[in-house]
Motif scaffolding. Structure first.
Motif, PDB file in Angstrom:
ATOM      1  N   THR A 124       0.855  -1.143   0.041  1.00  9.52           N
ATOM      2  CA  THR A 124       0.045   0.074   0.000  1.00  9.52           C
ATOM      3  C   THR A 124       0.703   1.187   0.034  1.00  9.52           C
ATOM      4  O   THR A 124       0.490   2.384  -0.412  1.00  9.52           O
ATOM      5  N   CYS A 126       3.587   1.476  -1.418  1.00  2.77           N
ATOM      6  CA  CYS A 126       4.167   1.833  -2.932  1.00  2.77           C
ATOM      7  C   CYS A 126       3.040   2.597  -3.821  1.00  2.77           C
ATOM      8  O   CYS A 126       3.046   3.357  -4.554  1.00  2.77           O
ATOM      9  N   THR A 127       1.703   1.864  -3.484  1.00  4.47           N
ATOM     10  CA  THR A 127       0.612   2.261  -4.389  1.00  4.47           C
ATOM     11  C   THR A 127       0.249   3.766  -3.899  1.00  4.47           C
ATOM     12  O   THR A 127      -0.073   4.576  -4.992  1.00  4.47           O
ATOM     13  N   SER A 128       0.375   4.084  -2.580  1.00  6.06           N
ATOM     14  CA  SER A 128       0.083   5.583  -2.110  1.00  6.06           C
ATOM     15  C   SER A 128       0.994   6.409  -2.769  1.00  6.06           C
ATOM     16  O   SER A 128       0.668   7.481  -3.390  1.00  6.06           O
ATOM     17  N   LEU A 131       0.095   7.082  -6.393  1.00  7.16           N
ATOM     18  CA  LEU A 131      -1.373   7.600  -6.494  1.00  7.16           C
ATOM     19  C   LEU A 131      -1.095   8.961  -6.287  1.00  7.16           C
ATOM     20  O   LEU A 131      -1.560  10.141  -6.979  1.00  7.16           O
ATOM     21  N   LEU A 149      -9.214   3.913  -4.180  1.00  2.42           N
ATOM     22  CA  LEU A 149      -8.293   4.185  -5.427  1.00  2.42           C
ATOM     23  C   LEU A 149      -8.890   4.623  -6.685  1.00  2.42           C
ATOM     24  O   LEU A 149      -8.523   5.630  -7.224  1.00  2.42           O
ATOM     25  N   PHE A 163      -0.819   3.026 -14.641  1.00  2.00           N
ATOM     26  CA  PHE A 163      -0.883   2.943 -13.141  1.00  2.00           C
ATOM     27  C   PHE A 163      -1.974   1.768 -12.946  1.00  2.00           C
ATOM     28  O   PHE A 163      -1.934   1.002 -12.082  1.00  2.00           O
ATOM     29  N   VAL A 167      -1.543  -1.811 -10.658  1.00  2.00           N
ATOM     30  CA  VAL A 167      -2.503  -2.014  -9.561  1.00  2.00           C
ATOM     31  C   VAL A 167      -3.315  -3.400 -10.059  1.00  2.00           C
ATOM     32  O   VAL A 167      -3.164  -4.269  -9.029  1.00  2.00           O
ATOM     33  N   LEU A 170      -0.783  -6.075  -9.217  1.00  2.00           N
ATOM     34  CA  LEU A 170      -0.605  -6.101  -7.672  1.00  2.00           C
ATOM     35  C   LEU A 170      -1.613  -6.877  -7.098  1.00  2.00           C
ATOM     36  O   LEU A 170      -1.636  -7.516  -5.967  1.00  2.00           O
ATOM     37  N   SER A 171      -2.923  -6.768  -7.697  1.00  3.56           N
ATOM     38  CA  SER A 171      -4.164  -7.174  -6.953  1.00  3.56           C
ATOM     39  C   SER A 171      -4.063  -8.833  -7.297  1.00  3.56           C
ATOM     40  O   SER A 171      -4.883  -9.797  -6.693  1.00  3.56           O
TER      41      SER A 171
END
Length: 273
Positions: A124, A126-128, A131, A149, A163, A167, A170-171
């Protein structure tokens, strides 16, 4: 009332596991972690939502939005892995009982749970970072009650395709692989249970898995609908209702499911009170 009931129910599970010696097993340690996940999850969402509704504020700082998204994502990832660990625990207990104690112990449980939370926090993070370093333009209004998201990504004026691909990739280890693993373990569990000659033995074994299977069905069912059903036009309100079910109602279900359908929990509650 739902939020307070969620806190009371999950804190009760945590207290019972700590105080009752008969619940000092890997299965109930994972259940304790599941309750902790639900507390973090719903406390991250419900108070802000209630404050905005009661005082008609509807405002949130960027730092608050980032922190809410981060805790939301981290607790979601951790809960996915903890539910997977619970299915693996039931698989070993039923399909490989002679080696159960040598494979699963407190030290292994601590490492597995620590790995689950660490994975959630790092993924999370890395995603944050990706984003909230994007370009945002236009009205800074999220058409939602949560900094998730999809509603945040809609405000970006830069290309989001790359992006979204990241995601999606990663899911796979977060949602798809754990769900497939849970399905495979329960198929093996059902095959093993069907080989038990006595009817009472089958019912007793099924009862130990029914609570977890119900919890997995509710969690992954709602999670899949939220991130698969299109969020366009007439489905917007439906998706918001599903988010409300997933973020507020579902954390309430877990302590109810495990307390009502588990004899050990019911005995521990009687002893506590």
């Amino acid at each position: 009332m739902v939020y307070m009931a969620t806190l009371i129910g999950n804190f009760l599970i945590i207290i019972l596991v700590f105080r009752s010696h008969q619940l000092h097993t890997p299965m109930y340690y994972f259940l304790l972690q599941l309750s902790f996940c639900d507390i973090v999850f719903t406390t991250n969402i419900a108070p802000t939502m209630l404050h905005n509704i009661l005082y008609d504020v509807g405002k949130m700082s960027m730092k608050h939005c980032i922190s809410q998204f981060y805790l939301y994502g981290a607790s979601t990832v951790a809960e996915c892995y903890i539910l997977t660990l619970m299915s693996y625990d039931r698989y070993l207990a039923i399909c490989n009982p002679l080696h159960y104690t040598s494979i699963i112990n407190l030290d292994v449980c601590l490492r597995l749970v620590g790995g689950s939370w660490l994975s959630g926090l790092l993924i999370t993070l890395c995603t944050s970072i990706m984003l909230f370093h994007r370009d945002f333009c236009g009205p800074k209004v999220i058409d939602h009650f949560i900094c998730d998201l999809t509603p945040v990504l809609k405000l970006s004026c830069s290309d989001t395709f790359s992006f979204e691909v990241i995601v999606f990739v990663l899911s796979i280890p977060i949602i798809v692989i754990p769900f497939v693993f849970i399905v495979v373990t329960y198929i093996n569990i059902f095959i093993t249970v069907l080989k038990i000659p006595s009817t009472s033995g089958k019912q007793k074994t099924f009862s130990t898995c029914s609570s977890h299977l119900t919890s997995v069905g509710i969690y992954y069912g709602t999670l899949t609908i939220i991130y698969v059903v299109p969020r366009r036009g007439h489905l917007l309100r439906v998706n918001k209702a599903l988010y409300l079910l997933y973020t507020v109602i579902t954390p309430l279900f877990n302590p109810l499911i495990y307390s009502l359908r588990n004899q050990d929990i019911r005995k521990a509650i009687k002893m506590l009170f």
